[in-house]
Design a protein around this motif. Structure first.
Motif, short mmCIF file in Angstrom:
data_model
loop_
_atom_site.label_atom_id
_atom_site.label_comp_id
_atom_site.label_asym_id
_atom_site.label_seq_id
_atom_site.Cartn_x
_atom_site.Cartn_y
_atom_site.Cartn_z
N GLU A 107 -2.58 -13.92 -3.07
CA GLU A 107 -3.42 -14.39 -1.97
C GLU A 107 -4.69 -15.06 -2.49
O GLU A 107 -5.19 -16.02 -1.88
CB GLU A 107 -3.79 -13.23 -1.04
CG GLU A 107 -2.62 -12.66 -0.24
CD GLU A 107 -1.78 -11.69 -1.04
OE1 GLU A 107 -2.05 -11.50 -2.26
OE2 GLU A 107 -0.83 -11.11 -0.48
N LYS A 110 -0.51 -1.04 2.27
CA LYS A 110 -0.06 -1.89 1.17
C LYS A 110 0.03 -1.06 -0.10
O LYS A 110 -0.93 -1.01 -0.89
CB LYS A 110 -1.02 -3.07 0.96
CG LYS A 110 -0.86 -4.17 2.00
CD LYS A 110 -1.65 -5.40 1.61
CE LYS A 110 -1.42 -6.53 2.60
NZ LYS A 110 -2.17 -7.75 2.23
N GLU A 158 -5.07 -8.52 -4.89
CA GLU A 158 -4.17 -9.42 -4.17
C GLU A 158 -4.23 -10.79 -4.86
O GLU A 158 -4.82 -11.75 -4.34
CB GLU A 158 -4.56 -9.49 -2.70
CG GLU A 158 -4.45 -8.15 -1.98
CD GLU A 158 -4.76 -8.23 -0.50
OE1 GLU A 158 -4.72 -9.35 0.06
OE2 GLU A 158 -5.05 -7.18 0.10
#
Length: 772
Positions: free
Chosen positions: A303, A586, A300
């Motif tokens: 993020e 995800k 990620e």
């Protein structure tokens, strides 16, 4: 002796009371670690109390807590009388200041002076042995512990458990633990910690359950270790331990909160990890690093960058650990642009000479750059490269296909005096597998045995992988049977290579061996077994594995979810494949590629292209494989113009340089549509040299559309490239047949039969001069 001055001032009856007051004062200052307590030292000397052993022992403890080791040693040397408490105090001071060799020297001096050691003395000595890895001497001290009757002592039990477990003697550590009388929370936690360090996570959780049954309540340190074990065993275990933490009322301090973040990160639940990190306002660099590291490991990147900015906005300045986490994220997501930006930040903050950061930069450039030059340049800028620096470079060269150079660098590293660690050895063994170099593998195996490195499970697993990758399956099985310790990765390596060789049934038999070894599947082994089921088209076996993954909590692993999409797709169950994909919270690039491939393979052209659009809308960047699947979809759907648009967008919009496989798909697309003139224009201008597959694809298109002159030209080019490949002549013969030139076809086939027995010319293999 009490001085005359003191007697004159206080009188004989008042002196004991004054001694008691001094004793209380020193004890108070000692318990609070207040250095002001040393002010009493001078009056004690003036009043003649310098011979008072109890007061001196308290002062010695105060000196060791509040002052340097030199002051403590000076006070110890000036003590007129010493007992076991005095000697234990100075030993403890040396261990506390990590002067372990000096501590052992003091112990030898003590043994020559007469005082008999107690359990606290032995505890300090054993801690020093553990720190120095003096296992033999530690065993001798253990013998003295037994001789003095302390073999069931709780304090020494914990220290001995730690000592034996650090040297891989888990069985002995467990035996010692069973001998400890009424184990307290420290001894239980030490045993759990030892099992976690040894990778025996299931056993660690079983000890934790036994601890609760025994009525010993876990503390925060216990939960930190148990959460670490749960992180490896899966989300279901982690949630149970988290619930226990709440039930037992353990405070959610920074240490516990960071352990929870690590656990949820390991279980790929970053939303939960971030939520827990914000339950209390307290934070530190360890917590931020755990968040950044978790986001990086779960790919990620966006993020992670946001968390990086939030951390700096919270007043925490980035340090080398922060940059290591971000660079690791760049390496995992192949984000070269961000990696370069972080490199610039590293230089601005003056960390360019930090060795761990330099190593991370070598790793990032090696993984993210198209070539090895950037990583090599970064390595050459490190003043004193360590074994991690060399390992990163060797691994990078191997990944880029420069296997001979990676072997040469390995030899250069060992010649410089640096000893390879388990990661280095596993890396170079992986290179042996990729290069199919049996001679190098045998040499390295000999070195591993000579240095006893095969006792390391990481190295042993790499050996299994290398032998199986070189199709020496029997030797791989022999290695597994002789390993003192096996884990899920041991069997995953073997199952993966068996799958690659097409031995899917043998791969599934590996499950029985794991069961016999009491080793539970993890996400990667489950994915391998699903792949074997798909290879055998065994729907029943795959569905059983699916059921097990749900019951065991492995279904939350993205590798398992992706394996299910692929399995159901290969078994023709497209609806089940779509349902498995829909259950992924995800989806990553592998998930999307798998779904698009399944839909395209069964002729669902519009659904496959819609999935590609949905992937981009979800913010997942397509990779090289994605475009191969999309071009395949367009080819089988007859969508020539759309396929051309996708091909042209690769480099223009996504920065992906088309490789030979993409050109093969493109020529197949154009060839089937009869647009061979357009294909030839691309052939003449393409930036890479065509390979035999491209010429075969174009020649097959000429045969399908009966274009003889162009077909003859392409066949000539293909034979010039690879004269030993009979496919060109056979396809050309079919072209002549379909064009009514059976005589020419017969001549070519006769020529192929006559030359069948001749050996094809050997290709030379040149080295890659990347290190020149």
């Amino acid at each position: 002796m009490i001085s005359k001055t003191a007697t004159k001032i206080f009188g004989r009856t008042e002196l004991p009371c004054f001694q008691e007051t001094c004793s209380h004062l020193i004890s108070f200052y000692n318990s609070k670690s207040l250095r002001q307590g040393v002010c009493i030292h001078s009056p004690l000397i003036k009043l003649g109390f310098q011979d008072h052993l109890y007061l001196n022992n308290n002062l010695l403890s105060l000196y060791s807590k509040c002052f340097t080791l030199d002051y403590t040693r000076q006070f110890f040397d000036e003590m007129p009388y010493r007992d076991v408490v005095s000697w234990t105090g100075i030993l403890s001071a040396y261990v506390k200041h990590e002067k372990h060799e000096e501590a052992l020297g003091m112990f030898q001096e003590m043994m020559g002076s007469g005082p008999c050691p107690n359990e606290f003395t032995f505890s300090s000595v054993l801690r020093a042995c553990s720190a120095l890895r003096e296992f033999s001497y530690g065993k001798c001290i253990h013998g003295r512990v037994i001789k003095h009757g302390f073999d069931s002592n709780q304090i020494l039990g914990s220290v001995l458990i730690d000592l034996y477990s650090k040297y891989g003697s888990i069985e002995e550590a467990c035996r010692l633990f069973s001998c400890v009388d009424n184990g307290d929370v420290v001894s239980w936690t030490t045993m759990i910690s030892s099992l976690v360090q040894a990778g025996k996570w299931s056993q660690a959780l079983r000890i934790y359950i036994d601890m609760i049954k025994a009525g010993v309540y876990p503390n925060e340190f216990t939960f930190v270790k148990v959460l670490a074990a749960a992180g490896f065993l899966g989300l279901q275990h982690g949630k149970v331990v988290h619930a226990h933490l709440i039930v037992f009322g353990v405070e959610l301090n920074l240490v516990v909160k960071t352990a929870l973040v690590h656990m949820y990160s390991k279980c790929q639940r970053m939303d939960d990890a971030v939520r827990i990190s914000k339950l209390t306002p307290e934070s530190d660099m360890f917590l931020w690093t755990a968040i950044l590291s978790g986001l990086a490991q779960n790919l990620e990147l966006r993020e992670a960058v946001v968390a990086f900015q939030e951390m700096e906005a919270s007043g925490f300045l980035s340090n080398n650990f922060t940059y290591l986490s971000i660079l690791n994220a760049c390496s995992l997501t192949l984000s070269l642009d961000l990696g370069r930006q972080i490199h610039a930040r590293v230089i601005m903050t003056g960390l360019e000479d930090d060795l761990p950061v330099g190593n991370a930069l070598v790793d990032m450039y090696m993984k993210c750059s198209h070539g090895a030059k950037d990583g090599l340049r970064m390595f050459q800028g490190i003043q004193s490269p360590d074994v991690i620096s060399w390992t990163s470079l060797i691994a990078g060269l191997s990944e880029h296909g420069f296997h001979r150079d990676s072997f040469d660098l390995y030899m250069e590293m060992t010649a410089s005096g640096l000893q390879p660690n388990s990661v280095t050895l596993s890396t170079i063994l992986r290179s042996c597998r990729a290069a199919k170099s049996e001679s190098q593998l045998l040499k390295l195996h000999g070195h591993v045995i000579k240095t006893n490195a095969d006792h390391d499970i990481v190295v042993s697993n790499a050996l299994v992988d290398a032998y199986a990758g070189n199709e020496r399956v029997d030797e791989a099985w022999d290695l597994i049977r002789n390993m003192s310790q096996r884990d899920a990765l041991t069997y995953t390596c073997l199952a993966t290579r068996l799958n690659q060789m097409g031995h899917h049934e043998m791969a599934l038999h590996v499950i029985n061996h794991m069961f016999n070894d009491d080793i539970k599947m993890d996400g990667y082994s489950m994915a391998g077994f699903l792949s074997a089921s798909a290879g055998l088209n065994s729907l029943e076996t795959g569905m059983q594995l699916h059921s097990y993954s749900v019951k065991s909590g492995l279904g939350s692993f993205i590798s398992v979810s992706n394996g299910l999409v692929s399995f159901y797709g290969k078994c023709g169950r497209t609806h089940d494949a779509e349902r498995a994909f829909a259950e992924i919270s995800k989806p990553d690039i592998v998930s999307w590629n798998g779904l698009i491939s399944v839909l395209a393979s069964y002729g669902h052209i519009s659904s496959a292209l819609s999935a590609f659009d949905n992937m981009r809308l979800a913010g997942v960047k397509p990779d090289s494989l994605t475009f191969l699947v999309v071009l395949f979809t367009c080819t089988h759907g007859g969508l020539v113009d759309m396929g051309l648009e996708y091909f042209n967008s690769m480099e223009e919009m996504h920065g992906i340089e088309p490789q030979l496989d993409h050109y093969v798909c493109l020529f197949d697309l154009l060839g089937r549509a009869g647009r061979l003139e357009e294909a030839m224009e691309i052939l003449e201008t393409m930036p890479v040299s065509p390979n035999a597959s491209i010429y075969k694809t174009l020649l097959a298109a000429c045969r399908a559309h009966r274009i003889v002159p162009l077909g003859e030209d392409i066949a000539r080019r293909g034979l010039e490239l690879d004269p030993s490949d009979p496919a060109f002549n056979l396809i050309l013969a079919n072209l002549y047949d379909s064009s009514g030139r059976s005589d020419l076809a017969a001549t070519i086939r006769r020529s192929v039969r006559d030359n069948k027995g001749s050996s094809p010319p050997q290709k030379s293999c040149s080295s890659h001069p990347v290190l020149a």
